[in-house]
Design an enzyme around this catalytic site. Structure first.
Site, mmCIF file in Angstrom:
data_model
loop_
_atom_site.group_PDB
_atom_site.id
_atom_site.type_symbol
_atom_site.label_atom_id
_atom_site.label_comp_id
_atom_site.label_asym_id
_atom_site.label_seq_id
_atom_site.Cartn_x
_atom_site.Cartn_y
_atom_site.Cartn_z
ATOM 1 N N GLN A 116 0.842 -1.194 0.000
ATOM 2 C CA GLN A 116 0.000 0.000 0.000
ATOM 3 C C GLN A 116 0.880 1.248 0.000
ATOM 4 O O GLN A 116 1.350 1.672 -1.054
ATOM 5 C CB GLN A 116 -0.973 -0.033 1.181
ATOM 6 N N CYS A 117 1.106 1.835 1.170
ATOM 7 C CA CYS A 117 1.800 3.125 1.197
ATOM 8 C C CYS A 117 3.241 3.041 0.687
ATOM 9 O O CYS A 117 3.721 3.977 0.041
ATOM 10 C CB CYS A 117 1.741 3.703 2.604
ATOM 11 N N CYS A 118 3.914 1.926 0.937
ATOM 12 C CA CYS A 118 5.306 1.816 0.466
ATOM 13 C C CYS A 118 5.357 1.664 -1.057
ATOM 14 O O CYS A 118 6.082 2.398 -1.735
ATOM 15 C CB CYS A 118 6.000 0.645 1.154
ATOM 16 N N THR A 121 4.118 4.860 -2.835
ATOM 17 C CA THR A 121 5.136 5.910 -2.781
ATOM 18 C C THR A 121 6.257 5.634 -3.778
ATOM 19 O O THR A 121 6.729 6.539 -4.476
ATOM 20 C CB THR A 121 5.697 6.047 -1.358
#
Length: 197
Positions: A116-118, A121
């Site tokens: 998700q966020c990793c 990004t």
């Protein structure tokens, strides 16, 4: 070319959720601390990023006090701490402006959650022109229920369901999706050899 380590969402909020018991890397804070120490030793910038969901009443609501780095992590002098409300670390923060001001052209990504966020990004960083290194074993994630799974099941039921995607498959899929397209894949030992810590 200056480099930066992006430490994403290694925060107490995750430890407050029932699925923490199934996290792929319970020692994620120690892994992030090891990477941060190696980055500092190399003269790289370390940027700490937290995720907030204001006024939701959940573990990511800043009003409950869990939107803070996990124990064992602390920014060093001059290391920025940014708070985001989007999945990626750029859209709702001044991260790109900060990296531009510091002359950063290369970033390493670690933290929670792998896919998700990793991953998000890393993808956006690549699109913005940064050279990206994804430190897979310095990320952590959780099993994912099938999209048709009934809501409200407890962790034991989720884990017992053969349609639940296990963390190993999530991590492998992320590496397949990123490698050669959005990021170079690296290990903790590649960037922070134990002999240097």
């Amino acid at each position: 070319m200056n480099r930066a380590l992006l430490v994403i969402d290694v925060q107490e909020s995750f430890r407050r959720r029932p699925n923490w018991a199934a996290v792929s890397a319970p020692d994620i804070a120690a892994r992030a601390a090891r990477l941060a120490a190696a980055a500092r030793a190399a003269g790289d910038l370390v940027v700490w990023i937290l995720h907030a969901e204001p006024a939701t009443g959940g573990p990511f609501d800043p009003g409950l006090g869990h939107v803070r780095l996990m124990d064992g992590l602390a920014p060093g002098p001059g290391e920025p701490v940014l708070t985001k409300t989007s999945r990626n670390a750029f859209t709702t923060t001044g991260l790109q402006q900060l990296l531009t001001a510091r002359g950063v052209g290369e970033v390493a990504v670690c933290g929670i959650q792998t896919e998700q966020c990793c991953e998000t990004t890393a993808r956006l960083a690549a699109d913005l022109g940064y050279r990206v290194t994804f430190v897979t074993d310095a990320t952590a994630t959780f099993p994912i229920e099938h999209r048709d799974a009934p809501p409200g099941r407890d962790l034991a039921e989720i884990l017992a369901d053969p349609a639940t995607l296990p963390t190993g498959q999530i991590i492998a899929r992320t590496e397949y999706a990123l490698a050669g397209r959005f990021a170079a894949i690296a290990s903790l030992d590649d960037l922070a050899p134990a002999a240097l810590v």
